[in-house]
Write a protein that holds these residues in place. Structure first.
Motif, PDB file in Angstrom:
ATOM      1  N   PRO A   1      24.212  62.140  95.356  1.00 13.35           N
ATOM      2  CA  PRO A   1      25.007  62.473  94.284  1.00 13.35           C
ATOM      3  C   PRO A   1      26.192  61.174  94.206  1.00 13.35           C
ATOM      4  CG  PRO A   1      25.346  64.201  95.751  1.00 13.35           C
ATOM      5  CD  PRO A   1      24.091  63.392  96.438  1.00 13.35           C
ATOM      6  N   GLY A   2      26.872  60.918  95.434  1.00 15.99           N
ATOM      7  CA  GLY A   2      28.152  60.208  95.348  1.00 15.99           C
ATOM      8  C   GLY A   2      28.394  59.143  96.368  1.00 15.99           C
ATOM      9  N   LEU A   3      29.222  58.463  96.435  1.00 14.20           N
ATOM     10  CA  LEU A   3      29.851  57.398  97.383  1.00 14.20           C
ATOM     11  C   LEU A   3      30.235  57.994  98.616  1.00 14.20           C
ATOM     12  CD1 LEU A   3      31.270  54.731  95.213  1.00 14.20           C
ATOM     13  CD2 LEU A   3      29.005  54.766  96.201  1.00 14.20           C
TER      14      LEU A   3
ATOM     15  N   ILE B   1      22.590  55.834  93.580  1.00 16.41           N
ATOM     16  CA  ILE B   1      22.835  55.899  94.862  1.00 16.41           C
ATOM     17  C   ILE B   1      21.836  56.506  95.661  1.00 16.41           C
ATOM     18  CG2 ILE B   1      24.338  56.699  96.590  1.00 16.41           C
ATOM     19  CD1 ILE B   1      26.718  56.619  94.150  1.00 16.41           C
ATOM     20  N   LEU B   2      21.315  55.865  96.770  1.00 16.27           N
ATOM     21  CA  LEU B   2      20.075  56.172  97.406  1.00 16.27           C
ATOM     22  C   LEU B   2      20.483  56.395  98.711  1.00 16.27           C
ATOM     23  CD1 LEU B   2      17.474  53.650  95.750  1.00 16.27           C
ATOM     24  CD2 LEU B   2      17.981  56.096  95.053  1.00 16.27           C
ATOM     25  N   LYS B   3      19.877  57.274  99.322  1.00 16.64           N
ATOM     26  CA  LYS B   3      20.016  58.003 100.997  1.00 16.64           C
ATOM     27  C   LYS B   3      19.547  56.707 101.564  1.00 16.64           C
ATOM     28  CE  LYS B   3      19.796  62.714 100.056  1.00 16.64           C
ATOM     29  NZ  LYS B   3      19.233  64.119 100.154  1.00 16.64           N
ATOM     30  N   VAL B   4      20.060  56.373 102.566  1.00 15.60           N
ATOM     31  CA  VAL B   4      19.574  55.460 103.644  1.00 15.60           C
ATOM     32  C   VAL B   4      19.389  56.026 104.948  1.00 15.60           C
ATOM     33  CG1 VAL B   4      19.856  53.008 104.939  1.00 15.60           C
ATOM     34  CG2 VAL B   4      20.510  53.536 102.465  1.00 15.60           C
ATOM     35  N   ASP B   5      18.115  55.881 105.693  1.00 15.06           N
ATOM     36  CA  ASP B   5      17.893  56.660 106.911  1.00 15.06           C
ATOM     37  C   ASP B   5      18.922  56.082 108.093  1.00 15.06           C
ATOM     38  OD1 ASP B   5      16.995  57.648 109.270  1.00 15.06           O
ATOM     39  OD2 ASP B   5      15.028  56.442 109.337  1.00 15.06           O
ATOM     40  N   GLU B   6      19.681  57.044 108.834  1.00 10.68           N
ATOM     41  CA  GLU B   6      20.671  56.802 109.803  1.00 10.68           C
ATOM     42  C   GLU B   6      20.346  56.004 110.927  1.00 10.68           C
ATOM     43  OE1 GLU B   6      22.686  60.084 111.206  1.00 10.68           O
ATOM     44  OE2 GLU B   6      23.567  60.576 109.467  1.00 10.68           O
ATOM     45  N   GLN B   7      18.760  56.335 111.231  1.00 12.26           N
ATOM     46  CA  GLN B   7      18.417  55.462 112.256  1.00 12.26           C
ATOM     47  C   GLN B   7      18.030  54.062 112.136  1.00 12.26           C
ATOM     48  OE1 GLN B   7      17.605  56.660 115.417  1.00 12.26           O
ATOM     49  NE2 GLN B   7      18.685  58.461 114.906  1.00 12.26           N
ATOM     50  N   LEU B   8      17.784  53.653 110.846  1.00 10.13           N
ATOM     51  CA  LEU B   8      17.691  52.316 110.322  1.00 10.13           C
ATOM     52  C   LEU B   8      18.932  51.629 110.198  1.00 10.13           C
ATOM     53  CD1 LEU B   8      15.746  50.064 109.112  1.00 10.13           C
ATOM     54  CD2 LEU B   8      16.299  51.277 106.792  1.00 10.13           C
ATOM     55  N   ASP B   9      19.961  52.311 109.727  1.00  9.35           N
ATOM     56  CA  ASP B   9      21.312  51.527 109.458  1.00  9.35           C
ATOM     57  C   ASP B   9      22.229  51.811 110.791  1.00  9.35           C
ATOM     58  OD1 ASP B   9      23.318  50.822 107.035  1.00  9.35           O
ATOM     59  OD2 ASP B   9      24.663  52.256 108.533  1.00  9.35           O
ATOM     60  N   GLY B  10      22.217  52.785 111.446  1.00 13.46           N
ATOM     61  CA  GLY B  10      22.896  52.889 112.698  1.00 13.46           C
ATOM     62  C   GLY B  10      24.332  53.422 112.436  1.00 13.46           C
TER      63      GLY B  10
ATOM     64  N   ARG C   1      24.590  55.738 102.447  1.00 15.13           N
ATOM     65  CA  ARG C   1      24.043  55.691 101.305  1.00 15.13           C
ATOM     66  C   ARG C   1      24.111  54.473 100.482  1.00 15.13           C
ATOM     67  NH1 ARG C   1      27.992  59.890 100.440  1.00 15.13           N
ATOM     68  NH2 ARG C   1      27.137  60.398 102.455  1.00 15.13           N
ATOM     69  N   ALA C   2      23.246  54.135  99.813  1.00 15.55           N
ATOM     70  CA  ALA C   2      23.282  52.564  99.087  1.00 15.55           C
ATOM     71  C   ALA C   2      23.418  52.910  97.734  1.00 15.55           C
ATOM     72  CB  ALA C   2      22.001  52.080  99.195  1.00 15.55           C
ATOM     73  N   TRP C   3      24.703  52.103  97.194  1.00 16.02           N
ATOM     74  CA  TRP C   3      24.944  52.049  95.582  1.00 16.02           C
ATOM     75  C   TRP C   3      24.401  50.763  95.057  1.00 16.02           C
ATOM     76  CZ3 TRP C   3      30.382  51.874  93.261  1.00 16.02           C
ATOM     77  CH2 TRP C   3      30.246  52.189  91.855  1.00 16.02           C
ATOM     78  N   ILE C   4      23.164  50.728  94.483  1.00 16.14           N
ATOM     79  CA  ILE C   4      22.677  49.613  93.934  1.00 16.14           C
ATOM     80  C   ILE C   4      23.017  49.360  92.236  1.00 16.14           C
ATOM     81  CG2 ILE C   4      20.277  48.439  93.473  1.00 16.14           C
ATOM     82  CD1 ILE C   4      19.313  50.154  95.710  1.00 16.14           C
TER      83      ILE C   4
ATOM     84  N   THR D   1      23.218  43.212  91.154  1.00 19.54           N
ATOM     85  CA  THR D   1      24.448  42.732  91.219  1.00 19.54           C
ATOM     86  C   THR D   1      25.013  42.953  92.687  1.00 19.54           C
ATOM     87  OG1 THR D   1      24.985  43.022  88.775  1.00 19.54           O
ATOM     88  CG2 THR D   1      26.733  42.567  90.054  1.00 19.54           C
ATOM     89  N   PHE D   2      24.913  44.333  93.213  1.00 18.50           N
ATOM     90  CA  PHE D   2      25.550  44.611  94.149  1.00 18.50           C
ATOM     91  C   PHE D   2      24.334  45.579  95.099  1.00 18.50           C
ATOM     92  CE2 PHE D   2      29.517  43.680  92.213  1.00 18.50           C
ATOM     93  CZ  PHE D   2      30.360  43.183  93.223  1.00 18.50           C
ATOM     94  N   VAL D   3      24.382  45.724  96.403  1.00 11.20           N
ATOM     95  CA  VAL D   3      23.637  46.433  97.056  1.00 11.20           C
ATOM     96  C   VAL D   3      24.760  46.776  98.223  1.00 11.20           C
ATOM     97  CG1 VAL D   3      21.799  46.815  98.714  1.00 11.20           C
ATOM     98  CG2 VAL D   3      21.439  45.736  96.637  1.00 11.20           C
ATOM     99  N   ALA D   4      25.474  47.827  98.123  1.00 11.75           N
ATOM    100  CA  ALA D   4      26.539  48.312  98.961  1.00 11.75           C
ATOM    101  C   ALA D   4      26.061  49.477  99.898  1.00 11.75           C
ATOM    102  CB  ALA D   4      27.756  48.097  98.239  1.00 11.75           C
TER     103      ALA D   4
END
Length: 518
Positions: free
Chosen positions: A317-319, A390-399, A404-407, A415-418
């Motif tokens: 849902p959010g940043l 906003i999409l969830k990102v795997d903690e193991q993948l990111d570290g 969560r990614a705001w695209i 424009t942005f992938v943060a």
């Protein structure tokens, strides 16, 4: 004091260099003035190098091989053997420069004292190239003696001076010192360019150099040092305060076409003051007590994602989960907290404003940003809607924790992938934002605070805050700063201003109008 001197100057490698220097002094068939560079190559530079860089056995072996090559050049100064020996020396200076690059990549554009040491290490490679040109009789456009003098210039005025002021900077920090250091680090190149292309530029460079060197001398007096170390260091800096005036007379003579100070005079004068007093006393001063670096390694978590983000795990849902984790939200309008905690419920309209001086760079960069689909901003300042989710990102993948990614997109262009996360250091929670780039990741660590009912997010703050670039295992600070200011216009709308600076110069401003999807 004697224990430190023994430790810093009496290692087997340095004693070997001193022994070779004595041999060259008494038995070399070459002109005496060449010994000014030899003593720097065999003693002064290795001694200062070992004070600022931890060398292993391989590093010591490289030093010994270099010392033998430099010594042999006194008896084999010409032909293929000489070129081979000079090439060995160039390889050694490249090794030293690599240490400077590695040091920089572990820290980045922060801590002027350590930057000075990095630059000094890199400058030695330039000196090595000029030394090779002299030995190999390469036509540089100058006489052989000028080529040799340029080489010695980058050993003394570049490497030794930059390293020395870096060590002083570990003990003294002020805006005056920073200004002097910037001039002194640029000085060797400015003087070299002036000698090559413009006598007027040479004089201007020398005048700036005079200001910086005299500032350095005054600052060394103001800095609290052990009595003997302070005395030796001030003699060292005082020596170049004298020799730089001689250089000004030489440059002025070239401008008016009259020889005021000739090369033979420069050799005798600089030989004593720069070699014996600046070089010798300077090395002795720092050997008494080498100040420790104040730079601490970065310990905040860094995203492991490089290149394009390809894996996500559904919407978020959010940043942030709770803005109160970062800042006291009591004085903030509820709309600001709601936006950060339910970002997917809002629509953004952006007006991008590039500063005039930066527009040519922005135009060139746009082609790269479109290919990367990252930091892909339009050149026009016309308001335009940004869509995204906003999409969830795997903690193991990111570290990092709960990423969560705001695209964000403009039309079909990303424009942005943060990728947002957070970390806490010394009871302060920072927003930790990763922007994946090819083979690297840009990291924005933002400090949040409330002021007059507005939310501020900034990278220009103490602690972990800053903008960084992670490449492989290196994390170094970039000369960028960003500042966000969010204001609640009503319960359903907000405005935000995003300002960015590079090297202190503003280059980008983005005005956002943020509306809740009713």
């Amino acid at each position: 004091m004697l224990v430190n001197l023994r430790h810093n100057l009496c290692s087997p490698v340095l004693m070997f260099g001193m022994m070779l220097t004595v041999i060259c002094y008494f038995f070399s068939p070459q002109p005496d003035y060449l010994l000014m560079l030899t003593v720097a190559q065999l003693v002064f530079v290795p001694a200062m190098l070992k004070m600022v860089v931890s060398l292993n056995k391989v590093g010591d072996i490289i030093l010994v091989v270099m010392m033998l090559a430099v010594t042999m050049l006194h008896w084999w100064p010409d032909g293929g053997i000489a070129i081979t020996l000079a090439l060995v020396y160039v390889c050694y200076t490249a090794f030293v420069a690599l240490q400077g690059v590695k040091r920089f990549l572990q820290r980045g554009f922060t801590n002027i004292a350590e930057i000075a040491i990095d630059v000094g290490l890199i400058y030695l490679f330039v000196g090595g190239l000029w030394f090779f040109a002299f030995i190999a009789n390469i036509d540089t456009g100058f006489t052989p003696i000028i080529t040799w003098l340029t080489g010695i210039h980058f050993h003394y005025s570049a490497f030794l001076l930059a390293t020395s002021i870096g060590l002083l900077g570990r003990l003294h920090q002020s805006k005056w010192f920073t200004a002097a250091v910037v001039i002194l680090l640029a000085g060797p190149m400015l003087v070299a360019i002036g000698i090559t292309f413009s006598t007027i530029l040479e004089i201007v460079s020398v005048v700036l150099y005079i200001f910086a060197i005299y500032s350095l001398f005054i600052l060394s007096i103001k800095t609290k040092l052990p009595r003997m170390q302070g005395l030796l260091l001030r003699i060292s800096y005082g020596a170049i305060c004298v020799t730089i005036l001689w250089s000004l007379l030489y440059a002025f003579g070239n401008l008016i076409g009259t020889s005021i100070v000739g090369i033979p005079d420069m050799l005798k004068f600089h030989g004593f003051f720069n070699c014996a007093l600046f070089g010798g006393f300077g090395v002795l001063a720092w050997a008494i007590a080498v100040p420790r670096s104040t730079q601490q390694p970065y310990t905040f978590p860094v995203s492991k994602i490089r290149g394009k983000l390809t894996e996500t795990n559904g919407e978020h849902p959010g940043l942030v989960d709770a803005l109160s984790d970062y800042v006291d939200t009591v004085k903030l309008p509820q709309a600001i907290s709601h936006f950060y905690e339910h970002t997917n419920e809002y629509t953004l309209t952006a007006s991008v404003q590039w500063h005039t001086w930066f527009k040519p760079f922005a135009f060139i960069y746009q082609g790269v940003s479109r290919w990367m689909q990252q930091l892909n901003l339009p050149l026009s300042r016309k308001p335009i809607e940004m869509t995204g989710n906003i999409l969830k990102v795997d903690e193991q993948l990111d570290g990092r924790m709960t990423p969560r990614a705001w695209i964000r997109k403009i039309g079909k262009q990303t424009t942005f992938v943060a990728i947002y996360s957070q970390h806490t250091t010394a009871q302060t929670t920072y927003m930790n934002i990763a922007l994946p780039l090819p083979f690297s990741t840009m990291i924005g660590v933002l400090y949040l605070y409330e002021e007059d009912g507005k939310l501020h997010l900034t990278s220009a703050h103490d602690g972990d805050a800053g903008t960084f670039l992670a490449i492989h295992h290196f994390v170094f600070k970039l000369p960028f700063h960003e500042h966000f200011t969010l204001t609640a216009s009503s319960e359903m709308s907000l405005s935000a201003i995003h300002k960015m600076r590079i090297l202190g110069l503003p280059f980008l401003k983005i005005d956002y109008h943020i509306e809740h999807n009713k």
